[in-house]
Design a protein around this motif. Structure first.
Motif, short mmCIF file in Angstrom:
data_model
loop_
_atom_site.label_atom_id
_atom_site.label_comp_id
_atom_site.label_asym_id
_atom_site.label_seq_id
_atom_site.Cartn_x
_atom_site.Cartn_y
_atom_site.Cartn_z
N HIS A 35 -12.17 -5.10 -25.32
CA HIS A 35 -11.43 -6.36 -25.42
C HIS A 35 -9.92 -6.12 -25.56
N HIS A 36 -9.52 -4.90 -25.91
CA HIS A 36 -8.10 -4.60 -26.10
C HIS A 36 -7.32 -4.70 -24.78
N GLY A 37 -7.90 -4.17 -23.69
CA GLY A 37 -7.23 -4.19 -22.39
C GLY A 37 -6.25 -3.06 -22.21
N ASN A 38 -6.02 -2.70 -20.95
CA ASN A 38 -5.03 -1.68 -20.64
C ASN A 38 -3.63 -2.28 -20.71
N LYS A 39 -2.62 -1.41 -20.71
CA LYS A 39 -1.24 -1.85 -20.90
C LYS A 39 -0.59 -2.24 -19.57
N ILE A 40 -1.17 -3.27 -18.98
CA ILE A 40 -0.65 -3.85 -17.75
C ILE A 40 -0.76 -5.36 -17.87
N THR A 41 -0.21 -6.08 -16.91
CA THR A 41 -0.25 -7.53 -16.93
C THR A 41 -1.31 -8.06 -15.96
N VAL A 42 -1.62 -9.33 -16.08
CA VAL A 42 -2.56 -9.96 -15.15
C VAL A 42 -2.02 -9.89 -13.73
N ASP A 43 -0.70 -10.01 -13.58
CA ASP A 43 -0.11 -9.91 -12.24
C ASP A 43 -0.25 -8.50 -11.69
N ASP A 44 -0.08 -7.48 -12.56
CA ASP A 44 -0.31 -6.09 -12.13
C ASP A 44 -1.75 -5.94 -11.64
N GLN A 45 -2.68 -6.49 -12.41
CA GLN A 45 -4.09 -6.42 -12.07
C GLN A 45 -4.35 -7.06 -10.71
N ARG A 46 -3.80 -8.23 -10.48
CA ARG A 46 -3.98 -8.93 -9.22
C ARG A 46 -3.41 -8.12 -8.05
N ARG A 47 -2.23 -7.54 -8.25
CA ARG A 47 -1.60 -6.76 -7.18
C ARG A 47 -2.41 -5.51 -6.85
N LYS A 48 -3.00 -4.90 -7.88
CA LYS A 48 -3.82 -3.70 -7.66
C LYS A 48 -5.07 -4.04 -6.84
N LEU A 49 -5.72 -5.14 -7.19
CA LEU A 49 -6.92 -5.56 -6.46
C LEU A 49 -6.57 -5.93 -5.02
N ALA A 50 -5.45 -6.64 -4.85
CA ALA A 50 -5.02 -7.02 -3.51
C ALA A 50 -4.67 -5.79 -2.68
N LEU A 51 -4.10 -4.78 -3.31
CA LEU A 51 -3.77 -3.54 -2.60
C LEU A 51 -5.02 -2.88 -2.05
N ALA A 52 -6.08 -2.85 -2.85
CA ALA A 52 -7.34 -2.26 -2.38
C ALA A 52 -7.83 -2.98 -1.12
N LEU A 53 -7.74 -4.29 -1.12
CA LEU A 53 -8.18 -5.07 0.04
C LEU A 53 -7.30 -4.80 1.26
N GLU A 54 -6.00 -4.77 1.06
CA GLU A 54 -5.07 -4.54 2.18
C GLU A 54 -5.31 -3.18 2.82
N VAL A 55 -5.45 -2.16 1.99
CA VAL A 55 -5.67 -0.81 2.52
C VAL A 55 -7.03 -0.72 3.21
N ALA A 56 -8.04 -1.34 2.63
CA ALA A 56 -9.37 -1.31 3.24
C ALA A 56 -9.35 -1.94 4.63
N ARG A 57 -8.67 -3.04 4.77
CA ARG A 57 -8.59 -3.70 6.09
C ARG A 57 -7.87 -2.81 7.10
N GLU A 58 -6.84 -2.11 6.64
CA GLU A 58 -6.07 -1.27 7.56
C GLU A 58 -6.82 0.02 7.92
N VAL A 59 -7.63 0.52 6.99
CA VAL A 59 -8.36 1.77 7.25
C VAL A 59 -9.67 1.51 7.99
N TRP A 60 -10.44 0.51 7.52
CA TRP A 60 -11.78 0.28 8.08
C TRP A 60 -11.87 -0.98 8.93
N GLY A 61 -10.84 -1.81 8.92
CA GLY A 61 -10.88 -3.04 9.70
C GLY A 61 -11.61 -4.17 9.01
N THR A 62 -12.07 -3.94 7.79
CA THR A 62 -12.78 -4.96 7.03
C THR A 62 -12.68 -4.62 5.56
N SER A 63 -12.89 -5.63 4.71
CA SER A 63 -12.90 -5.39 3.27
C SER A 63 -14.24 -5.76 2.68
#
Length: 371
Positions: free
Chosen positions: A343-371
């Motif tokens: 429940h403590h959470g890592n030392k990042i923000t919700v916006d950091d979290q969102r950007r990290k998840l979005a990055l995974a999707l962007e890279v997946a689409r560029e590498v495999w053509g799908t997420s």
């Protein structure tokens, strides 16, 4: 003909836990002080889970979790749901502690025979499934965690025969998994720290002081996972996630997968592996040569611990390097761990979290053509 929906793990996936909002943290603290009722807390949890499901869907993720918003600790809360597992204050880690923090988890004690007298977290999944049309994923700790992180003295007293302990514990798991399946769960993730941590000499020494042999423990833990999931139907995808500790942006161990790779990768009867690979603490990709043909590997190349956003080109180069040992078609991408294993959470923000998840999707689409 309509194309069949892809089975998980997805090209862009995530480990499961997400940052708890302040509203939820405050409510949980008030509930512990007796200032609000369990029903009032549940209503707030429900609201926050709906919000975090919406966040995941808005980002574009296919696998959706409840962020583990009803848990304090990713592993302890689930195991404590079985009769026979109690909690105490003690030192479960010896010299292998989370770096840079004095906070440590409660100590699990097996004080009587383990039984599943009621579901542990079945209602958690049922609610999640009711609020998303995408693939709901349920995460549970490996049964190995109770042996590796529990009080050995209490365990030996309650179970002089270790085989009986594993039989009772994995039976409780099978009952929980059976009910999860009947409730519609088709994506199950087993979370484990024992496998990856065994590559750390300090952790190996901690286990030897307990009278164990780390290599044999790795074999025993793999068999325990197999026993726990052995009745999972073919249309339930089961993956295992393993890392070296994740708590308030700290870590517990260092070391490559070499020490355990042959045993863990060849013996674990899972469909895929979520592996920590965000820093050099995890070593190289060479141990992936032991991953059997056809099994998926989700590369945890994106850090859930630190706010800095990884560069796409760096991630693509590392995916290409891993593809020398596992075919690119069998690789996926994710953060190396959850964003809030407790429940403590890592030392990042919700916006950091969102950007990290979005990055995974962007890279997946560029590498495999799908997420």
């Amino acid at each position: 003909m309509a194309q069949a929906a892809p089975r998980p793990p997805f090209r862009a996936d995530h480990v499961g836990s997400l940052l708890r909002p302040p509203e939820l943290k405050e409510a949980r603290n008030r509930a512990k002080r007796g200032e609000i009722s369990p029903e009032a807390l549940r209503n707030i949890e429900d609201k926050c889970i709906r919000d975090v499901v919406a966040l995941q869907e808005a980002v574009g993720l296919q696998s959706i979790t409840d962020g583990e918003f009803r848990r304090d600790w990713w592993h302890i809360d689930f195991l404590h749901g079985f009769d026979g597992v109690d909690l105490a204050k003690s030192d479960a880690y010896g010299d292998a502690k989370f770096q840079g923090t004095d906070v440590q988890p409660p100590f699990m004690q097996v004080t009587r025979k383990i039984r599943r007298v009621k579901p542990s977290m079945l209602d958690h999944f049922k609610f999640l499934k009711s609020v998303t049309r995408r693939t709901p994923k349920f995460c549970m700790p490996s049964p190995a965690m109770l042996h590796a992180r529990g009080d050995r003295e209490a365990l030996r007293k309650t179970y002089p025969d270790l085989k009986e302990f594993w039989a009772d514990l994995t039976q409780a798991y099978r009952e929980e998994i059976r009910d999860l399946y009947q409730a519609g769960c088709r994506y199950l993730q087993i979370d484990d720290t024992t496998i990856a941590m065994m590559g750390d000499p300090k952790v190996q020494e901690t286990f030897r002081k307990l009278g164990d042999e780390p290599k044999k423990d790795t074999e025993m833990y793999a068999e325990a996972v197999n026993a726990a999931i052995r009745d999972a139907p073919d249309d339930m995808t089961v993956c295992i996630h393993t890392c070296r500790g994740n708590f308030m942006s700290t870590w517990l161990a260092s070391g490559s997968y070499d020490f355990v790779a042959e045993t863990a990768f060849t013996r674990l009867e899972v469909d895929g592996f979520f592996l920590e690979y965000d820093t050099d603490r995890a070593g190289g990709f060479e141990p992936l040569r032991y991953v059997p043909n056809g099994k998926k590997v989700v590369l945890g190349l994106i850090s859930s611990k630190f706010p800095a956003l990884e560069k796409k080109d760096d991630l693509k180069r590392r995916i290409e390097a891993a593809a020398k040992f596992v075919p690119l078609a069998n690789l996926c991408l994710s953060p190396q761990c959850g964003f809030s294993s407790t429940h403590h959470g890592n030392k990042i923000t919700v916006d950091d979290q969102r950007r990290k998840l979005a990055l995974a999707l962007e890279v997946a689409r560029e590498v495999w053509g799908t997420s």
